[in-house]
Structure formats: structure tokens, C-alpha cells
Design a protein around this motif. Structure first.
Motif, PDB file in Angstrom:
ATOM      1  N   TRP A 104       0.841  -1.200   0.000  1.00 38.52           N
ATOM      2  CA  TRP A 104       0.000   0.000   0.000  1.00 38.52           C
ATOM      3  C   TRP A 104       0.877   1.251   0.000  1.00 38.52           C
ATOM      4  O   TRP A 104       0.703   2.149  -0.822  1.00 38.52           O
ATOM      5  N   ASN A 157      -4.902  -0.267  -3.818  1.00 40.26           N
ATOM      6  CA  ASN A 157      -3.857   0.733  -3.579  1.00 40.26           C
ATOM      7  C   ASN A 157      -3.682   1.648  -4.788  1.00 40.26           C
ATOM      8  O   ASN A 157      -3.631   2.881  -4.675  1.00 40.26           O
ATOM      9  N   SER A 159      -5.862   2.130  -7.280  1.00 43.74           N
ATOM     10  CA  SER A 159      -7.094   2.882  -7.517  1.00 43.74           C
ATOM     11  C   SER A 159      -7.183   4.085  -6.591  1.00 43.74           C
ATOM     12  O   SER A 159      -7.559   5.186  -7.014  1.00 43.74           O
ATOM     13  N   ALA A 160      -6.846   3.883  -5.316  1.00 48.88           N
ATOM     14  CA  ALA A 160      -6.907   4.983  -4.358  1.00 48.88           C
ATOM     15  C   ALA A 160      -5.911   6.077  -4.722  1.00 48.88           C
ATOM     16  O   ALA A 160      -6.234   7.271  -4.648  1.00 48.88           O
TER      17      ALA A 160
END
Length: 287
Positions: A104, A157, A159-160
Motif C-alpha cells: 500500500w 492501492n 485505484s486509491a
């Protein structure tokens, strides 16, 4: 093509894939290019292909100091900076419950911070130039993704981070307009090392035909957005792949039901279902 003659352009992640295509397209358009990539070999190959109008930078754009040195490379090598293309990134795909903290952190650092840090240093330079009475025609092109706009299963991760880039583009465009800077973003689809599994079945067109997934298809829009001609376009998100270009609309206010007083939780079932009945939601990729 002369849209960017003598404009000084930074392209991050320019050693391969879409970034490489951008760097070569800018050189063809007459620009001077800072080829940034963590891999010295590929970066040097792209710079050599361009020639004397290119310099190599191998700093990590996900670090504050590295991003600062990147901007300074443009200033020292070419005496200025006109365009920043934030492109660098990589993936560490896992389903959410299998995703580790380091996976992440690194994806968010390289994509989101790796966009913000160069943007901060470039914008600080342009603001200082404008306040000193100099002319500024700054252009920033960020790289989001369909995953950032709609989500993608197995890429929480990524996409965010890409969604964060989309929001950052809106804020930066609003804040920096007063200094003569435009900030836009693209959500490209092309065959690169990051997407080779996704597009494994989409091979190059035979016999020299049009290859819809070629990285080079993305670059013409980026070159135009970087030009003087695009000075009235800012805060926009463009989806681009093959020969297709569209403007993504993003979040907008939807239908409203107003009671004029505080709702009771037990009242809200039919209210919410009525609001959602006429709503069209794009499904998450892979759902």
C-alpha cells in the motif's frame, strides 16, 4: 510539428512505455526534454534517441528532495521549465485482504506523492517567476487511470492513489490559475509493462495496421495540453486510448430529497432506494 518549440518539458517515468512515448513526441514537437526514470539505462537510451535536446535525471520523484532536484535539472540544463508531465508509477496488485502495508505505502508514495512533490516544486518555481514579473505559461499533465475513476478489483492501492491524483488535479488547477499555470490529467489505456497482463491478448495489429493499445497513441493529447494553444483548458480529466478521446465528468451532485427536518433512520430505506433507482453507476473494473 511545432506545437512545443523550445518549451522545456519534464517527463517522469520516461524510460519505457507511455513515458518514453511522451518524451519522443515532445522532442518531435520541438521541445527540450528532461527524461526522468529510476533506471539509468532506459533513460539514457531515450535521451540518446532524442539527442542534444534531452538530459537524463534518475531521481526518485516519490521523495521531496528527489523531486526538487528533478526541477533543478531542467532549470540548470535548459534555463527554465514550461511543462511537467507526471507519469511515473508501478503496480503491486493484490486483493484487499491480501495486500500488505508496504505494498500500500509504496504504490501510494510513488503515484500520489510522486505527482505532488514534482508539482509542488514546479509550481513554486513558476509562482516565484510570476511574482518577479516574468511571463509564465506553465502546464502540468497528471496521469490518473480508469482504476482511479471507477475502481478496479485487485488494485485498491493503485485505484486509491489514482483517485487522489484526480482530486489533486482539480485543486491544483483552481489554486494555480492565478500564476498562469494549467493542470489537467489523463486516464490512458495502453500496453505497457504495468498493463501487459491486462492487455496480453491485445497484440499489435498485423502488417503495420493501427495498434489501438500502442503507448504512442496517448502522447498527442499530452503534447497539445502542454502547448501554448491549450492555455484555456484546465482542471479536466481526459480518457484516451487508441484513437478515442473523451472528457470524464467525475463526481457531480445528484438527485436530492429534502425533508426540511432531521430524518429518522427508519424513514430512510425508501428514500435512499428512490434516489438510487434513477442513478447510473459505472461498475468497478473486474466486478
Amino acid at each position: 510539428m511545432s506545437l512545443c518549440v523550445d518549451r522545456v518539458v519534464i517527463v517522469t517515468g520516461a524510460g519505457r512505455g507511455i513515458g518514453r512515448a511522451h518524451a519522443l513526441a515532445f522532442a518531435e514537437a520541438g521541445a527540450r526534454v528532461v527524461v526522468n526514470d529510476l533506471s539509468p539505462g532506459p533513460a539514457a537510451e531515450v535521451a540518446a534517441e532524442i539527442g542534444s535536446a534531452a538530459v537524463v535525471n534518475t531521481d526518485d520523484v516519490g521523495t521531496w528532495a528527489g523531486a526538487g532536484r528533478l526541477v533543478n535539472t531542467a532549470l540548470q540544463a535548459f534555463g527554465g521549465l514550461d511543462v511537467l508531465v507526471n507519469n511515473a508509477g508501478f503496480v503491486r496488485d493484490r486483493m484487499l485482504v491480501n495486500l500488505g502495508e508496504d505494498e500500500w505505502d509504496e504504490v501510494v508514495r510513488v503515484h500520489l506523492k510522486g505527482h505532488f512533490a514534482p508539482l509542488h516544486h514546479a509550481a513554486a518555481h513558476w509562482r516565484a517567476t510570476q511574482k518577479a514579473g516574468g511571463a509564465v505559461s506553465g502546464r502540468v499533465i497528471n496521469t490518473s487511470s480508469g482504476a482511479g475513476l471507477f475502481g478496479s478489483v485487485g488494485q485498491v492501492n493503485y485505484s486509491a492513489a489514482k483517485a487522489g491524483i484526480a482530486a489533486m488535479t482539480l485543486v491544483a488547477a483552481a489554486e494555480l490559475a492565478r500564476y498562469g499555470i494549467t493542470v489537467n490529467a489523463i486516464a490512458p489505456a495502453a500496453r505497457t509493462r504495468m498493463t501487459e497482463q491486462v492487455f496480453a491478448s491485445t497484440m499489435a495489429a498485423p502488417d503495420g495496421g493501427f495498434d489501438e493499445m500502442a503507448p504512442e497513441n496517448v502522447s498527442p493529447l499530452v503534447v497539445w495540453l502542454a502547448s501554448e494553444e491549450a492555455g484555456d483548458v484546465t482542471g479536466r480529466m481526459f480518457e484516451v486510448d487508441g484513437g478515442r478521446i473523451s472528457v470524464a465528468q467525475g463526481w457531480q451532485h445528484g438527485a436530492v430529497v429534502d425533508k426540511g427536518a432531521r430524518w429518522e433512520p427508519s424513514e430512510l430505506g425508501p428514500v435512499v432506494r428512490k434516489l438510487l433507482a434513477d442513478d447510473h453507476q459505472v461498475p468497478v473494473y473486474g466486478a
